[in-house]
Design a protein around this motif. Structure first.
Motif: not given
Length: 290
Positions: A208-224
């Motif tokens: 369910x977590x998405x905020x950490x991906x928004x903060x630490x991930x810029x590569x669209x292929x790694x977005x959950x």
């Protein structure tokens, strides 16, 4: 005696009715979203959709399953959940077992440090800078390692381990078992209810977590998947088509959003029945006779 039995039956019936009503209230939002995902655009716009589909159509799911970004995000979410939960449970079990042993030196100090992390943390910006210095940004490890151990779950499992009779541990030591054997062959089998519960807690957290991906991930292929869901719902950012070549609407944007929500919820719903029975049954009952 008859009046007591009658009052018990009335109380039992009242409890069932109350629980059924609460269950329906909790189920209503899910049914509403499911109905929207299966309803026609006209029915959704006119507000005729409640808990059952109106103008049944599956075009929203057809469009969703044709979107490559959905499959990519779904795969990232599965990898994160499986790998992250495995790391969480491994570290939590090892640390909980160590802290449950009374002869461990510095046990109290370590527990105070664990409790300290429940009250204070480094903060969002220091955490970001730390991950940047460790070169973990734009990697799955930035989503897994910062939450490798939950202090709350660790305390729960430690207390459960402490409830295991010391006589069983002494018996295992007499048979020549070391700490690894005692943990793997004794503590974990006797703690299956707690293990299943914490596994579900960790899995739901990662899913369910998405905020950490928004903060630490810029590569669209790694977005959950949850970031994909956020982009569809909040930003209306999707590669799915909702109009035909003449500009006429084929499916409602709300229907696409509802279909995406259902697709993100179904995996956790499918997993829950496999661990649910551990919540109500303890395998330690009758294990020790003293």
């Amino acid at each position: 005696m008859r009046s007591a039995a009658l009052s018990d039956r009335i109380g039992h019936a009242a409890n069932l009715i109350l629980l059924a009503m609460m269950g329906l209230v909790a189920l209503f939002p899910f049914l509403h979203v499911l109905s929207q995902s299966l309803s026609s655009h006209t029915a959704i716009v006119s507000g005729r959709v409640t808990v059952y589909p109106v103008g049944l159509q599956l075009e929203a799911y057809h469009q969703l399953l044709q979107d490559r970004a959905f499959y990519r995000s779904f795969g990232v979410a599965i990898v994160r959940t499986v790998l992250g939960t495995a790391i969480n449970m491994t570290l939590t079990c090892l640390m909980a077992y160590s802290l449950s042993r009374k002869h461990l030196k510095g046990r109290g100090l370590i527990m105070n440090m664990v409790i300290f992390t429940m009250i204070f943390n480094g903060g969002m910006i220091p955490t970001f800078l730390l991950l940047k210095q460790l070169h973990l940004l734009d990697t799955l490890w930035s989503l897994i390692l910062p939450s490798a151990v939950s202090a709350f779950n660790l305390i729960l499992l430690k207390n459960f381990f402490q409830s295991i009779p010391e006589s069983l541990v002494e018996s295992a030591r007499i048979d020549g078992a070391g700490h690894g054997v005692i943990l793997w062959r004794l503590f974990i089998p006797l703690s299956l209810p707690a293990m299943a519960t914490l596994t579900l807690f960790y899995a739901v957290m990662h899913w369910n977590t998405y905020f950490d991906a928004v903060m630490y991930i810029n590569n669209p292929k790694l977005l959950p998947l949850q970031v994909y869901l956020r982009n569809v719902i909040v930003l209306n950012d999707s590669n799915m088509n909702v109009t035909d070549f003449s500009g006429a609407t084929l499916i409602s944007r709300e229907s696409l959003k509802a279909a995406t929500i259902i697709a993100s919820v179904v995996p956790m719903i499918a997993v829950y029945p496999f661990v649910q029975h551990y919540f109500v049954k303890g395998v330690m009952l009758g294990a020790v006779k003293e």
